[in-house]
Design a protein around this motif. Structure first.
Motif: not given
Ligand SMILES: Cc1ncc(CN)c(N)n1
Length: 221
Positions: A12-20, A141-145
């Motif tokens: 999911x890391x690639x998607x997370x990078x796009x979210x940030x 949680x990662x976004x919040x952090x």
């Protein structure tokens, strides 16, 4: 020793990078996110969260240990008590109540994401349900952090960031990740792969949910 959560995060890391880097999230921290976009998001959350709580309850039904049943029952209650209440209070800050939110209605992405979660958590196996539900916890949680480091000059946005970046939410997520590692250690490779497929789908829905708010998505017909 490598943990299954690390394998799942790589999926999911690639998607997370796009979210940030999505303008919704960069706008939250620099305070430039238009208030009407955030209001749209808050309304959609008040539609999504009760179904998310139902999906957590279904994970509890599927769970294969008493500790896991207890965890999902507690997280279901926490979602209503903490997350849904936060969004009802945010609605009030916009001069709206839950009847207004009902009248505005759920947007296509909200309906699609909630329906997917409910389907997998009700009809799938416990590992499948876990795969679908974990990104909902973990990405927030990662976004919040990440966002907490900068917070926001806008007090409404700072309030939202503090809820998800705060210790209480982070502890909740740490608990479900421990459970994920425990369950995955008992699974054959094919089941782990299926779990990861569901996680990728819900991670994509997480991106889509913010993007839909950014576009103030509504039904075209
Ligand atoms: C769309 C969505 N996904 C996840 C969460 C975190 N429970 C949330 N509040 N909203």
């Amino acid at each position: 020793m490598s943990r299954f959560r690390d394998e799942l995060w790589r999926v999911v890391d690639g998607v997370y990078g796009r979210i940030l880097v999505h303008p919704f999230l960069t706008g939250l921290t620099d305070g430039t996110l238009p208030r009407e976009v955030f209001r749209h998001f808050v309304v959609q959350e008040t539609h999504f969260l009760p179904d998310y709580a139902r999906a957590l309850a279904a994970c509890g039904v599927r769970a294969t240990s008493p500790a896991a049943v207890q965890r999902f029952a507690a997280d279901c209650a926490r979602t209503v008590e903490v997350e849904h209440s936060l969004h009802v209070e945010l609605l009030a800050a916009f001069g709206l109540d839950q009847d207004d939110a009902r009248r505005i209605g759920a947007a296509p992405t909200t309906v699609g994401y909630a329906s997917y979660l409910l389907r997998v958590c009700h009809l799938g196996t416990f590992p499948e349900a876990l795969g679908a539900i974990v990104p909902c916890y973990w990405i927030y949680a990662r976004v919040g952090e990440a966002l907490l480091e900068q917070s926001s000059p806008d007090p409404l946005y700072a309030w939202w960031i503090e809820t998800y970046g705060g210790e209480h939410y982070q502890e909740t997520v740490a608990g479900v990740l421990d459970l994920l590692d425990e369950v995955a250690a008992t699974l054959p490779e094919a089941d782990r792969a299926r779990l990861c497929e569901h996680a990728l789908t819900t991670a994509r829905y997480e991106w889509l949910f913010w993007d839909a708010a950014w576009r103030r998505e509504s039904w075209p017909i």
